[in-house]
Design a protein around this motif. Structure first.
Motif, mmCIF file in Angstrom:
data_model
loop_
_atom_site.group_PDB
_atom_site.id
_atom_site.type_symbol
_atom_site.label_atom_id
_atom_site.label_comp_id
_atom_site.label_asym_id
_atom_site.label_seq_id
_atom_site.Cartn_x
_atom_site.Cartn_y
_atom_site.Cartn_z
ATOM 1 N N SER A 544 -29.133 72.163 53.968
ATOM 2 C CA SER A 544 -28.051 71.007 53.844
ATOM 3 C C SER A 544 -27.777 70.790 52.437
ATOM 4 O O SER A 544 -26.905 70.076 52.075
ATOM 5 C CB SER A 544 -28.930 69.811 54.275
ATOM 6 N N VAL A 545 -28.013 71.780 51.618
ATOM 7 C CA VAL A 545 -28.167 71.564 50.158
ATOM 8 C C VAL A 545 -26.559 71.990 49.877
ATOM 9 O O VAL A 545 -26.326 73.303 50.264
ATOM 10 C CB VAL A 545 -29.221 72.195 49.394
ATOM 11 N N ASN A 546 -25.746 71.536 49.020
ATOM 12 C CA ASN A 546 -24.561 72.079 48.356
ATOM 13 C C ASN A 546 -24.838 72.489 47.414
ATOM 14 O O ASN A 546 -24.938 72.089 46.261
ATOM 15 C CB ASN A 546 -23.502 70.730 48.399
ATOM 16 N N LEU A 547 -24.591 73.945 47.390
ATOM 17 C CA LEU A 547 -25.088 74.692 46.136
ATOM 18 C C LEU A 547 -24.130 74.735 45.104
ATOM 19 O O LEU A 547 -24.132 75.158 44.070
ATOM 20 C CB LEU A 547 -25.076 76.294 46.676
ATOM 21 N N MET A 548 -22.890 73.865 45.477
ATOM 22 C CA MET A 548 -22.036 73.678 44.155
ATOM 23 C C MET A 548 -22.233 72.352 43.642
ATOM 24 O O MET A 548 -21.112 71.909 42.751
ATOM 25 C CB MET A 548 -20.482 74.066 44.635
ATOM 26 N N SER A 549 -22.955 71.446 43.988
ATOM 27 C CA SER A 549 -23.353 70.282 43.576
ATOM 28 C C SER A 549 -24.426 70.353 42.426
ATOM 29 O O SER A 549 -25.565 70.569 42.750
ATOM 30 C CB SER A 549 -23.780 69.310 44.583
ATOM 31 N N PRO A 550 -23.923 69.970 41.203
ATOM 32 C CA PRO A 550 -24.997 69.920 40.262
ATOM 33 C C PRO A 550 -26.199 68.796 40.303
ATOM 34 O O PRO A 550 -27.446 69.120 40.325
ATOM 35 C CB PRO A 550 -24.220 69.394 38.921
ATOM 36 N N LYS A 551 -25.724 67.820 40.996
ATOM 37 C CA LYS A 551 -26.754 66.658 41.229
ATOM 38 C C LYS A 551 -27.764 67.155 42.381
ATOM 39 O O LYS A 551 -28.975 66.845 42.069
ATOM 40 C CB LYS A 551 -25.865 65.498 41.745
ATOM 41 N N LEU A 553 -28.435 70.379 42.879
ATOM 42 C CA LEU A 553 -29.188 71.632 42.620
ATOM 43 C C LEU A 553 -30.356 71.079 41.578
ATOM 44 O O LEU A 553 -31.396 71.563 41.619
ATOM 45 C CB LEU A 553 -28.232 72.382 41.728
ATOM 46 N N GLN A 554 -30.158 69.980 40.747
ATOM 47 C CA GLN A 554 -31.103 69.237 40.158
ATOM 48 C C GLN A 554 -32.329 68.965 40.864
ATOM 49 O O GLN A 554 -33.411 69.047 40.485
ATOM 50 C CB GLN A 554 -30.512 68.223 39.182
ATOM 51 N N GLU A 555 -31.789 68.189 41.736
ATOM 52 C CA GLU A 555 -33.133 67.844 42.812
ATOM 53 C C GLU A 555 -33.946 68.970 43.311
ATOM 54 O O GLU A 555 -35.228 68.973 43.295
ATOM 55 C CB GLU A 555 -32.530 67.084 43.962
ATOM 56 N N VAL A 556 -33.324 69.991 43.790
ATOM 57 C CA VAL A 556 -33.863 71.053 44.111
ATOM 58 C C VAL A 556 -34.843 71.756 43.223
ATOM 59 O O VAL A 556 -36.005 72.120 43.215
ATOM 60 C CB VAL A 556 -33.026 72.228 44.781
ATOM 61 N N LEU A 557 -34.388 72.275 41.912
ATOM 62 C CA LEU A 557 -35.014 72.885 40.931
ATOM 63 C C LEU A 557 -35.864 72.177 40.194
ATOM 64 O O LEU A 557 -37.061 72.599 39.910
ATOM 65 C CB LEU A 557 -33.708 73.536 39.768
ATOM 66 N N PHE A 558 -35.722 70.897 39.765
ATOM 67 C CA PHE A 558 -36.523 70.127 38.850
ATOM 68 C C PHE A 558 -37.499 69.126 39.554
ATOM 69 O O PHE A 558 -38.484 68.843 38.980
ATOM 70 C CB PHE A 558 -35.750 69.544 37.756
ATOM 71 N N THR A 559 -36.940 68.860 40.829
ATOM 72 C CA THR A 559 -38.070 67.752 41.545
ATOM 73 C C THR A 559 -38.835 68.546 42.750
ATOM 74 O O THR A 559 -39.955 68.563 42.767
ATOM 75 C CB THR A 559 -36.910 66.638 42.169
ATOM 76 N N GLN A 560 -38.160 69.341 43.650
ATOM 77 C CA GLN A 560 -38.767 70.047 44.689
ATOM 78 C C GLN A 560 -39.442 71.222 44.062
ATOM 79 O O GLN A 560 -40.715 71.343 44.281
ATOM 80 C CB GLN A 560 -37.800 70.262 45.794
ATOM 81 N N TYR A 573 -29.704 67.455 34.024
ATOM 82 C CA TYR A 573 -29.925 68.733 33.345
ATOM 83 C C TYR A 573 -28.966 69.659 33.764
ATOM 84 O O TYR A 573 -28.646 69.712 34.979
ATOM 85 C CB TYR A 573 -31.445 69.423 33.684
ATOM 86 N N THR A 574 -28.540 70.498 32.786
ATOM 87 C CA THR A 574 -27.512 71.497 33.019
ATOM 88 C C THR A 574 -27.628 72.612 34.186
ATOM 89 O O THR A 574 -29.028 73.014 34.214
ATOM 90 C CB THR A 574 -27.051 72.142 31.841
ATOM 91 N N THR A 575 -26.701 72.705 35.067
ATOM 92 C CA THR A 575 -27.133 73.907 35.944
ATOM 93 C C THR A 575 -25.992 74.984 35.933
ATOM 94 O O THR A 575 -25.676 75.714 36.661
ATOM 95 C CB THR A 575 -27.071 73.100 37.540
ATOM 96 N N ASN A 576 -25.393 75.075 34.628
ATOM 97 C CA ASN A 576 -24.481 76.151 34.496
ATOM 98 C C ASN A 576 -24.909 77.659 34.689
ATOM 99 O O ASN A 576 -26.358 77.790 34.424
ATOM 100 C CB ASN A 576 -23.488 75.974 33.416
ATOM 101 N N ALA A 577 -24.160 78.663 34.847
ATOM 102 C CA ALA A 577 -24.882 79.868 35.084
ATOM 103 C C ALA A 577 -25.711 80.396 34.037
ATOM 104 O O ALA A 577 -26.717 81.027 34.049
ATOM 105 C CB ALA A 577 -23.508 80.921 35.277
ATOM 106 N N GLN A 578 -25.174 80.245 32.539
ATOM 107 C CA GLN A 578 -26.086 80.560 31.630
ATOM 108 C C GLN A 578 -27.392 80.063 31.603
ATOM 109 O O GLN A 578 -28.469 80.750 31.174
ATOM 110 C CB GLN A 578 -25.300 80.285 30.259
ATOM 111 N N ALA A 579 -27.475 78.760 31.826
ATOM 112 C CA ALA A 579 -28.792 77.994 31.909
ATOM 113 C C ALA A 579 -29.746 78.697 33.021
ATOM 114 O O ALA A 579 -30.985 78.644 32.824
ATOM 115 C CB ALA A 579 -28.511 76.455 31.913
ATOM 116 N N LEU A 580 -28.907 78.632 34.179
ATOM 117 C CA LEU A 580 -30.099 79.107 35.209
ATOM 118 C C LEU A 580 -30.398 80.603 35.214
ATOM 119 O O LEU A 580 -31.390 80.972 35.704
ATOM 120 C CB LEU A 580 -28.962 79.070 36.774
ATOM 121 N N ARG A 581 -29.554 81.490 34.716
ATOM 122 C CA ARG A 581 -30.040 82.792 34.213
ATOM 123 C C ARG A 581 -31.331 82.824 33.127
ATOM 124 O O ARG A 581 -32.313 83.371 33.407
ATOM 125 C CB ARG A 581 -28.703 83.582 33.640
ATOM 126 N N GLN A 582 -31.047 81.875 32.188
ATOM 127 C CA GLN A 582 -32.269 81.985 31.413
ATOM 128 C C GLN A 582 -33.493 81.205 31.871
ATOM 129 O O GLN A 582 -34.578 81.971 31.653
ATOM 130 C CB GLN A 582 -32.068 80.966 30.149
#
Length: 906
Positions: A544-551, A553-560, A573-582
């Motif tokens: 159900s997650v919108n992979l284009m939604s920063p909000k 994605l933040q919930e998935v990455l940093f909370t879940q 927190y940023t979810t741009n491509a460079q930050a996600l690769r890092q």
């Protein structure tokens, strides 16, 4: 006694409105000072003076720091955006300009400009004066009476005069009641919170019933419902709001109102300021509007010398001059403006305006003239001896192409001239240029109309065309004089005009597309995106997650998943491509469950984003295909300050040949009907060859003459080993250094690119310079010369002005230093390509070949050729590209031929 009229101006309010109304980058002198606020403020001031003919004028400004209001309420005006860098310094320039034109300005310690204006307004009204207040602040509403009006001014638009009746209609309350309303509903601009749940309608209803704020508060217990409860809970804030928004009216910045009578222009001071700010049009408008101060005449500066010449426009009827008769006149130069649609492949011809040197103009439609006139128009347009001045000649050609008209003889293009003068501007829009340099726009009186004798008033586009046809001649005169200060300007203008003609033909030709292959590619990219999306969902067990939604994605990455935080932003927190690769690199070696799920999710997410980007790119290309089955890109000639071309609508320069996906996209571009092959030709290592030539470094020049692998040879010199022993990693590092130097790369930037420590990158550059000393000397000299001159130059004299080299801001200064290193090399490469492209096109046409140039992709040309012409075309391309300029090292041209763009690679 005639009525005295007092004009009061809130200086900061008007300056900020002017700043945001005019693009900063279009108003910047060669010293780097932005002037858009000064320009807009002055034009609005002159407009106000013309409109209201004041006998007395005063301008009020805020002082930096706090006032009595901020002492009473710490949060007063808190949260306002930081003053833009481009605005800084412009208030002081406005004050200098007011001094020079003889208009008094005022500040009062501990008070705002609003209070100064309010005090003058009340005192002026008591003296029986008619008062006009120019302000964008709603607090000024409370000052309006039958004799005091507020003017809402904006550059280039009509002014709105606010009277008591208009305030009542606008707000629902009378001017004297406005501050009561504002106390209740709050004022966002001042950070004054209102009563929650109470809006303007409720406040107006209460004011009407209870007469004023004090009575409302006295009867607060009677007011029922949630609004009443909210009011009672917030009475202290409401009373504070009322205290803060009430304007002070008992200041006395000046004892004698006679000091507010404008003193007239101090001409020598004013002329020096205009020279500093490069304000030719402002100078002209001021001298046409304001009187010159007694004793302020400067015999060396006549009005005619100050103001640019403005031709009087006279539109001739067809009875006075039919096109065929008019175009037989003998003129040194003609002004030309064309209406219509200017998109490549979709052009539409409208009306045409042609102006003679004396300002006479004819306006006609090529499709609606009789046969004799059509022949005369076609002949005149195609005549190279009929010298024409235009604005945006490349685009103009597409409208003419639509009715099968060719044009030659364009000797001046004011868009190109403006670009050569100010290459860092973001816009070269015609009306902005005429306002800045000539002090006039067609909408000066009524938007879209022009009063031209003997034909009366023209409307809309007809007026604009007539205006443009004459003013392009005036503008060209101004630009000719300015460009004459650069001895290379004539060569550069000719280069750009020639390139513009070739680019227009390339845009009109377009490039053919293999539709079935493109449709298959879109389907493949869509499948790839769907697969990557499902992998991402599988990793987190949630689809159900919108992979284009920063909000989300933040919930998935940093909370879940509880992964380490990326860089903090205003929204989390940023979810741009460079930050996600890092982030993926950071957790790559962790083996806990959350990290493994995070690795799988991030890998799939990044694949999904790449696939979506490719899909969108392919779908964009599909939408761009015209009825002829070809894509017609538009080349931007006046965007990059270095002189490089860029491609838009769609961008065909960003389809990289290094990635497999990019190569697949290149496969869709094919020869069109009547052609057999595509040919590509590009320069090999042109930036490095220019570095060798411009630096005169003997070692680097020798490297180009030694063997096939330049980077291996250079690496051998740097590492003091034979070229045959250079490892792939060493070669890669030295290649990065070589190209990095050509683009102004710092040691930090090199370390980022090679993923090595900064100290190692710094040592690598140090060793490089030890072997190639003249390169270091050359690069250092570029920055030093630019710091002294204020600009850099290409081999052909193209300038890039870099005032930030003297900035006290380290970030701005270092960015300017990188530009100083980059511009001469990249700009020279761009100039060489324009010469090569123009010469190749000319030779193909001279030999009457069917083969033709379709695209320019930085250092590469793409041609559509007939098989039987292949050998001839290859020889022409190699000859013209290889000999576009003479260097101390040879210009090497790589070439390939194939059935599509990818197959033509080499």
């Amino acid at each position: 006694m005639s009525e005295y009229r007092l004009l009061l101006i809130d200086g900061h309010s008007m300056a900020f409105r002017a700043f945001y109304a005019l693009p900063a980058d279009s108003f910047r002198n060669n010293a780097g000072q932005y002037t858009n606020a000064v320009h807009g403020f002055t034009n609005t001031l002159l407009h106000l003076i013309k409109e209201y003919d004041p006998t007395h004028v005063a301008v009020a400004f805020d002082l930096p720091g706090g006032t009595f209001r901020s002492r009473k309420y710490d949060a007063y005006k808190a949260g306002r955006k930081k003053t833009p860098e481009e605005f800084k310094g412009q208030i002081e320039l406005i004050r200098q300009l007011l001094d020079a034109v003889g208009i008094r300005w005022f500040t009062v310690e501990d008070y705002e400009a609003d209070d100064i204006v309010a005090s003058f307004a009340v005192q002026g009204e008591k003296r029986g004066m008619r008062v006009f207040i120019a302000s964008g602040d709603k607090d000024s509403y409370q000052l309006i009476t039958d004799r005091v009006s507020v003017v809402y001014p904006m550059p280039r638009s009509r002014m709105q005069l606010l009277t008591p009746e208009k305030i009542a209609e606008k707000t629902g309350v009378l001017p004297g009641e406005y501050s009561d309303m504002a106390a209740l509903v709050g004022e966002g601009a001042d950070n004054l919170p209102g009563v929650p749940g109470v809006g303007p309608k409720t406040a107006a209803k209460w004011i009407k019933k209870y007469r004023n704020l004090n009575e409302i508060i006295s009867h607060a217990e009677e007011i029922k419902g949630k609004a009443g409860e909210s009011l009672r809970a917030h009475i202290p804030q409401v009373m504070l709001n009322r205290e803060l928004n009430r304007l002070v009216t008992d200041l006395h910045p000046v004892g004698d109102f006679g000091e507010l009578i404008p003193r007239g222009v101090d001409r020598p001071v004013f002329n020096r300021l205009c020279d500093l700010l490069e304000f030719s049009s402002v100078r002209a408008k001021v001298l046409r509007t304001l009187p010159v101060r007694d004793g302020g005449e400067d015999p060396a500066q006549s009005p005619a010398a100050d103001a640019p010449a403005i031709r009087e426009i006279r539109l001739l009827t067809h009875e006075e001059a039919a096109p065929a008769d008019f175009l037989r006149r003998s003129e040194k130069i003609w002004g030309l403006a064309v209406g219509g649609v200017f998109s490549p492949g979709r052009g539409v011809a409208g009306k045409v305006a042609v102006a003679a040197e004396n300002g006479d103009v004819i306006l006609f439609s090529p499709q609606e003239t009789d046969e004799a006139d059509r022949r005369a128009i076609r002949s005149w347009l195609a005549d190279p001896n009929a010298r024409k001045a235009v604005h945006g000649g490349k685009a103009l050609r597409h409208a003419l192409f639509a009715c099968d008209l060719e044009i030659t003889g364009i000797c001046t293009d004011t868009e190109i001239q403006a670009y050569l003068l100010h290459p860092d501007s973001r816009s070269y829009e015609f009306n902005e240029l005429t306002e800045r340099y000539l002090g006039t726009v067609p909408e000066e009186h009524d938007p879209g109309t022009l009063d031209i004798s003997p034909c009366g008033t023209l409307g809309g586009s007809d007026a604009s065309l007539v205006f443009a046809a004459v003013r392009v001649l005036d503008l060209a005169d101004v630009f000719d004089a300015r460009l004459a200060q650069n001895e290379h300007s004539g060569l550069l203008l000719e280069m750009e005009l020639n390139a513009g003609e070739v680019l227009a033909r390339m845009e009109d030709r377009g490039i053919a597309v293999d539709r079935p292959r493109l449709e298959k590619l879109i389907s493949d990219f869509d499948d790839g995106a769907a697969a990557a999306r499902q992998e991402a969902y599988n990793a987190i067990g949630d689809d159900s997650v919108n992979l284009m939604s920063p909000k989300q994605l933040q919930e998935v990455l940093f909370t879940q998943l509880e992964l380490p935080h990326t860089k903090k932003t205003a929204t989390g927190y940023t979810t741009n491509a460079q930050a996600l690769r890092q982030l993926l690199e950071k957790i790559a070696f962790r083996e806990d469950d959350a990290a493994i799920r995070g690795q799988n999710f991030l890998s799939a997410l990044l694949q999904y984003r790449d696939a979506v980007k490719l899909l969108q790119s392919a779908e964009g290309l599909q939408k761009a295909i015209c009825a002829d089955g070809r894509i017609h890109t538009t080349y931007q000639q006046t965007v990059a300050a270095t002189g490089r071309l860029s491609s838009t609508d769609p961008n065909l320069q960003n389809i990289h040949a290094r990635t497999e996906e990019g190569k697949q996209i290149r496969e869709i571009f094919v020869p069109g009907s009547g052609y057999d092959l595509l040919l590509t030709a590009d320069y090999s290592q042109i930036e490095m060859r220019l570095m060798a030539h411009l630096s005169g470094d003997a070692e680097l020049i020798a490297a180009f003459n030694h063997g096939d692998d330049l980077h291996k040879y250079v690496a051998g010199k740097v590492f003091s080993i034979p070229p045959g022993q250079v490892s792939p990693q060493q070669r890669t590092k030295i290649k990065a250094v070589s190209y990095g130097l050509a683009y102004g790369l710092s040691a930090y930037g090199l370390s980022e690119r090679l993923r090595i420590p900064v100290f190692e990158a710094r040592n690598l550059m140090k060793e490089y310079f030890a072997r190639f000393g003249n390169v270091k000397h050359y690069l250092d000299s570029l920055v030093e010369k630019a710091r002294k001159k204020g600009y850099t130059e290409t081999m052909f004299g193209r300038r890039r002005y870099l005032p930030d080299l003297l900035s006290e801001n380290r970030r701005l200064r270092e960015a300017a230093e990188r530009m100083a290193l980059n511009a001469p090399i990249q700009g020279s490469a761009a100039d060489i390509m324009k010469i090569a492209m123009t010469d190749t096109e000319a030779e193909l046409r001279r030999q009457n070949l069917t083969s033709r140039i379709l695209l320019q992709v930085h250092d590469e040309l793409v041609l559509e050729i007939k098989a039987q012409e292949r050998e001839t075309v290859e020889r022409i391309v190699r000859e013209k590209m290889g000999h576009a300029v003479n260097l101390d090292v040879p210009l090497t041209v790589g070439m390939g031929v194939g059935e599509n763009w990818r197959a033509a690679a080499h």
